[in-house]
Design an enzyme around this catalytic site. Structure first.
Site, PDB file in Angstrom:
ATOM      1  N   HIS A 364      -9.643   4.220 -14.765  1.00  0.00           N
ATOM      2  CA  HIS A 364      -9.416   4.500 -13.347  1.00  0.00           C
ATOM      3  C   HIS A 364      -7.917   4.709 -13.083  1.00  0.00           C
ATOM      4  CE1 HIS A 364     -10.252   3.824  -8.929  1.00  0.00           C
ATOM      5  NE2 HIS A 364      -8.961   3.534  -8.980  1.00  0.00           N
ATOM      6  N   GLU A 365      -7.105   3.809 -13.605  1.00  0.00           N
ATOM      7  CA  GLU A 365      -5.665   3.905 -13.334  1.00  0.00           C
ATOM      8  C   GLU A 365      -5.047   5.125 -14.014  1.00  0.00           C
ATOM      9  OE1 GLU A 365      -4.675   2.234 -11.020  1.00  0.00           O
ATOM     10  OE2 GLU A 365      -6.272   0.744 -10.972  1.00  0.00           O
ATOM     11  N   HIS A 368      -5.572   8.228 -12.109  1.00  0.00           N
ATOM     12  CA  HIS A 368      -4.596   8.442 -11.032  1.00  0.00           C
ATOM     13  C   HIS A 368      -3.387   9.215 -11.565  1.00  0.00           C
ATOM     14  CE1 HIS A 368      -6.475   6.436  -7.743  1.00  0.00           C
ATOM     15  NE2 HIS A 368      -6.471   5.229  -8.296  1.00  0.00           N
ATOM     16  N   TYR A 379      -2.644  10.576  -0.823  1.00  0.00           N
ATOM     17  CA  TYR A 379      -3.310   9.288  -0.882  1.00  0.00           C
ATOM     18  C   TYR A 379      -3.567   8.705   0.506  1.00  0.00           C
ATOM     19  CZ  TYR A 379      -4.853   5.143  -3.343  1.00  0.00           C
ATOM     20  OH  TYR A 379      -5.610   4.136  -3.861  1.00  0.00           O
ATOM     21  N   GLU A 388      -9.418   8.503  -5.180  1.00  0.00           N
ATOM     22  CA  GLU A 388     -10.068   7.302  -5.703  1.00  0.00           C
ATOM     23  C   GLU A 388     -11.417   7.614  -6.355  1.00  0.00           C
ATOM     24  OE1 GLU A 388      -9.421   4.112  -6.143  1.00  0.00           O
ATOM     25  OE2 GLU A 388      -7.353   4.439  -5.540  1.00  0.00           O
ATOM     26  N   ASP A 450      -6.646   0.495   4.561  1.00  0.00           N
ATOM     27  CA  ASP A 450      -6.895   1.110   3.256  1.00  0.00           C
ATOM     28  C   ASP A 450      -6.478   2.590   3.247  1.00  0.00           C
ATOM     29  OD1 ASP A 450      -7.810   1.326   0.612  1.00  0.00           O
ATOM     30  OD2 ASP A 450      -9.860   1.825   1.263  1.00  0.00           O
ATOM     31  N   HIS A 455     -10.282   3.755  -0.624  1.00  0.00           N
ATOM     32  CA  HIS A 455     -11.228   3.105  -1.542  1.00  0.00           C
ATOM     33  C   HIS A 455     -12.622   3.052  -0.933  1.00  0.00           C
ATOM     34  CE1 HIS A 455      -7.327   1.522  -3.031  1.00  0.00           C
ATOM     35  NE2 HIS A 455      -7.926   1.641  -4.206  1.00  0.00           N
TER      36      HIS A 455
END
Lengths: 545, 257
Positions: A364-365, A368, A379, A388, A450, A455
């Site tokens: 996931h990271e 990004h 974002y 996301e 958020d 997310h």
């Protein structure tokens, strides 16, 4: 990755915007003739060195070796200079200068300021030096081999010398030959390191192989077998140093890398971080032919143990949210993996282990990072949710690529972070509602939290991805989707990758994402393909038109 | 390429013919005491050829990338020239006792197949399909009971059989380094670590020869011998049982005394 705990999301929003320069390994010179180190700590100091560099260049004391445009920051340029003395390069003395539109942004390096060597006329010819190197190394050197004449700082004096590398029976060495006497001044082992395969048990106790760099008798968490350098740094719970690095105040060196003396590794966070860094690189490479985050094998830096787990109760909530129960991509290939909580503590009814212990979090990271170097999805709001969602899609894809499908530890499914956030993880692509996340556009979050629900709302998109593969009925709309089937999941991974990295604009909406993914599916599998049909049904089912 | 045994056979035949041409000890002058055995017995020096094509699977299982690899080298162990020295003597009537030594050595091309663990992942081995060379030498010591049947004054046929002691010196692979680059799917042999193992075992032999004397002392013979045995070669975490002996045929010079 982000916990669904709302108070923490503000902290994470800060975290993902945090930028950090790529870590660089810096080993100081060890010569007895100490050079002046250039690492300006203030603007005034930098200006002073900038003037010195210009003056030395004009006077012939510095020679421009290389000038390159920055591939990551437009309008930035990097210059590298060698120090020269009476036209002869001074060994180990050089500097780099970063410019933006001609304005100096940084200078680093080292120069010799008191070189006591008047005569730089060698007695030996280059051919004599070649013979001396051949004799010393036992290597057969061609006539075209030409050692370089240098000024060598050596034991408090400066010596005119020839230097050249040769691979002899003892290995690869750099030789220094006195240019007047022919004596061998030094022979440095130039074989920097050696790739090795290490092993150890990860956070969940599973056995993993690690691609390691052996330097001397120490094994370091640096992958030198894959095309990019994959570095795993152990911050040893030092929050101040972690912050200093992320803010560009300090650089990390070889001693900061995860280390082991016998290559049987024992730190599970280091083991998983280092292994998964490679797993995700391999997934992108094998599935999509992508070479790393920027497509050009950008170095990947993973930080583990950014804080002391046992000090969690004394930390402000923002630090807990950032460095304990979170992982984040900090830009420029740098990722930080939270320390988790002591086993006796729970948050939101869950236990939190080392964040590096989950492959999906890692993927996931890194995704990004891929977004950063491709669509640059903004974002916030829907583009942020797409950002996301893409990371979750890649996370699920990487899990299914490397792990057997099923439930439980080290099994691939459509949950996020379930291996280290127990029970259940933090999000579900299959059943977003189980975690309080929307599964339909009509349920989207439209508040300011958020970053506008990046997310929260991501699950509308990722649920469509799930339905397009596995099929099923959307709980909100009641619409059924016939998926392409588990065996064909690669098709939807490729469609998503193509749409998100090559077609999506930075401010894309869900509607644009629908169009882009359908176009990608038609490109790859044909307009009348099952992939296009399933995807259209899935977008319809989640209410995105 | 000519075989060494064939050359030797031709040389011995030529030598025998030369002796006959020079008129040394014409066969007509032999006494009846001599007969086909000679007064004491005979010695023959032969060049033979191992006629069988066979390969032996030599398996080794070294640890590579933290897992057990399986490497199988299959050198061609037959089809090689052999040097042979045989002696015999009468015990009673047509029955005699024989002794022979056969030696052969060869550097053999060996296909190498393997299952080599991946450097990054457990249980994802790569397939190795390459080749190398391995040395092998065979020493065979034969003991035999002989049954000699004179056909004419010059011509005799001998049948024999008995135990054979085999000693084999076989190079085996103990480990490999590989030529491989990311993504490490395709691999080839870079260097081979070898070990020379010596093993011995008893087996058996049987065969016949046909001798023809040009003179009292000298003659030529053709020889066919079959020998058989197996030996166990233990390598890293594996054992192999290469077959020994085989069907050896050839000829040489025979001297009775």
């Amino acid at each position: 990755m982000q916990a669904s705990n709302t108070p923490l999301r503000a902290a994470i929003a800060f975290a993902v915007l945090l930028t950090a320069p790529s870590a660089t390994l810096h080993v100081g010179a060890q010569s007895a003739t100490e050079p002046s180190r250039i690492a300006p700590q203030s603007v005034a100091e930098m200006r002073s060195w900038d003037t010195t560099v210009d003056r030395m260049t004009r006077d012939g004391g510095l020679k421009l070796r290389q000038r390159r445009d920055d591939p990551m920051l437009e309008s930035r340029t990097h210059e590298r200079f060698d120090q020269v003395h009476k036209g002869v390069r001074v060994y180990g003395a050089d500097l780099s200068r970063q410019l933006e539109d001609g304005l100096t942004m940084s200078i680093f390096g080292s120069v010799q300021t008191q070189i006591a060597l008047d005569d730089v006329t060698p007695t030996l010819t280059a051919a004599d030096a070649r013979e001396a190197i051949a004799r010393e190394s036992g290597a057969e050197l061609p006539a075209t081999y030409e050692p370089e004449l240098i000024v060598l700082p050596l034991e408090g004096r400066f010596v005119l010398a020839y230097t050249g590398r040769a691979f002899g029976s003892e290995g690869l060495y750099r030789y220094f030959i006195d240019a007047r006497t022919g004596a061998v001044l030094r022979a440095l082992n130039d074989l920097k390191s050696q790739a090795a395969i290490g092993g150890g048990r990860g956070v969940l106790g599973d056995n993993k192989k690690l691609s390691i760099n052996k330097v001397g008798s120490t094994y370091r968490a640096q992958d030198v077998m894959r095309p990019p350098s994959l570095l795993t740094f152990d911050m040893k719970g030092n929050l101040q140093r972690t912050l200093a690095f992320l803010n560009g105040v300090v650089t990390l060196g070889p001693n900061d890398l995860g280390q082991d003396s016998d290559n049987a590794w024992s730190d599970p966070a280091v083991i998983d971080a280092h292994a998964y860094s490679g797993y995700v690189y391999d997934y992108f490479y094998r599935r999509f032919g992508r070479r790393g985050l920027d497509g050009a094998d950008l170095e990947v830096v993973s930080l583990v143990h950014p804080v002391d787990r046992n000090a969690v109760l004394s930390q402000p909530i923002s630090i807990v949210g950032l460095f304990y129960v979170n992982a984040f991509y900090a830009g420029d290939g740098v990722m930080v993996f939270g320390e988790g909580l002591p086993a006796s503590l729970t948050l939101a009814g869950r236990n939190w282990n080392y964040m590096a212990g989950a492959l999906d979090i890692f993927a996931h990271e890194l995704a990004h990072g891929v977004t950063d170097f491709s669509s640059q999805l903004i974002y916030e709001n829907e583009s942020g949710a797409l950002n996301e969602a893409f990371s979750d899609i890649i996370a699920a894809g990487a899990e299914f690529y490397h792990q057997a499908a099923g439930n439980g530890p080290l099994r691939a499914e459509y949950l996020m972070g379930e291996d280290v956030v127990t029970p259940g993880g933090i999000r579900s692509l299959a059943n977003p509602g189980d975690y309080g996340d929307p599964d339909h556009y009509s349920r989207r979050y439209v508040g300011p939290q958020d970053n506008g629900g990046v997310h929260i709302n991501s699950t509308i998109v990722s649920h469509a991805y799930y339905l397009a593969i596995e099929g099923g009925t959307n709980r909100t709309s009641g619409q059924s989707v016939t998926g392409i089937g588990f065996a064909n999941r690669e098709q939807m991974e490729r469609v998503s990758y193509r749409a998100f990295t090559q077609m999506m604009p930075a401010n894309a909406t869900f509607s644009v994402a629908r169009a882009a993914t359908l176009q990608a599916a038609a490109d790859l599998y044909g307009a009348g393909s099952n992939a296009v049909r399933a995807l259209r049904e899935a977008w319809n089912a989640v209410g995105v038109n | 390429m000519e075989c060494g045994g064939c050359q030797l056979t031709r040389a011995l035949a030529l030598a025998a013919a030369l002796v006959e041409t020079l008129g040394l000890s014409p066969v007509r002058a032999q006494s009846s005491n001599w007969g086909a055995w000679g007064a004491n017995g005979y010695i023959s020096l032969n060049g033979l050829y191992d006629t069988e094509s066979r390969s032996s699977d030599l398996v080794t299982r070294p640890e590579i990338n933290l897992e057990e690899a399986t490497i199988t080298a299959s050198p061609e162990t037959g089809r090689k020239p052999l040097y042979d020295l045989t002696a015999g003597g009468r015990v009673r009537g047509n029955l005699g006792f024989g002794f022979g030594v056969t030696f052969g050595a060869k550097t053999e091309d060996a296909p190498v197949r393997g299952s080599i663990p991946h450097p990054f992942y457990f249980n994802q081995p790569r397939t190795l399909d390459d080749s190398t060379t391995l040395e092998r030498s065979d020493l065979l010591v034969h003991l035999a009971a002989l049954w000699l049947l004179p056909v004419t004054d010059r011509l005799a046929v001998t049948a024999f059989g008995g135990p054979t002691w085999f000693q084999v010196k076989q190079e085996t692979i103990t480990n490999l380094t590989l030529r491989e680059t990311f993504p490490f799917d395709r691999i080839a042999i870079d260097t081979v670590e070898r070990e020379r193992l010596t093993r011995s075992r008893w087996g058996y032999n049987a065969g016949f020869d046909v001798s023809y004397y040009f003179s009292r002392y000298f003659g030529v013979q053709g020889l066919v011998r079959y020998s058989n045995g197996t030996v166990t070669i233990s390598t890293t975490r594996a054992e192999s049982e290469p077959k020994l002996g085989g069907l050896h045929a050839g000829g040489g010079l025979r001297v009775r005394y």
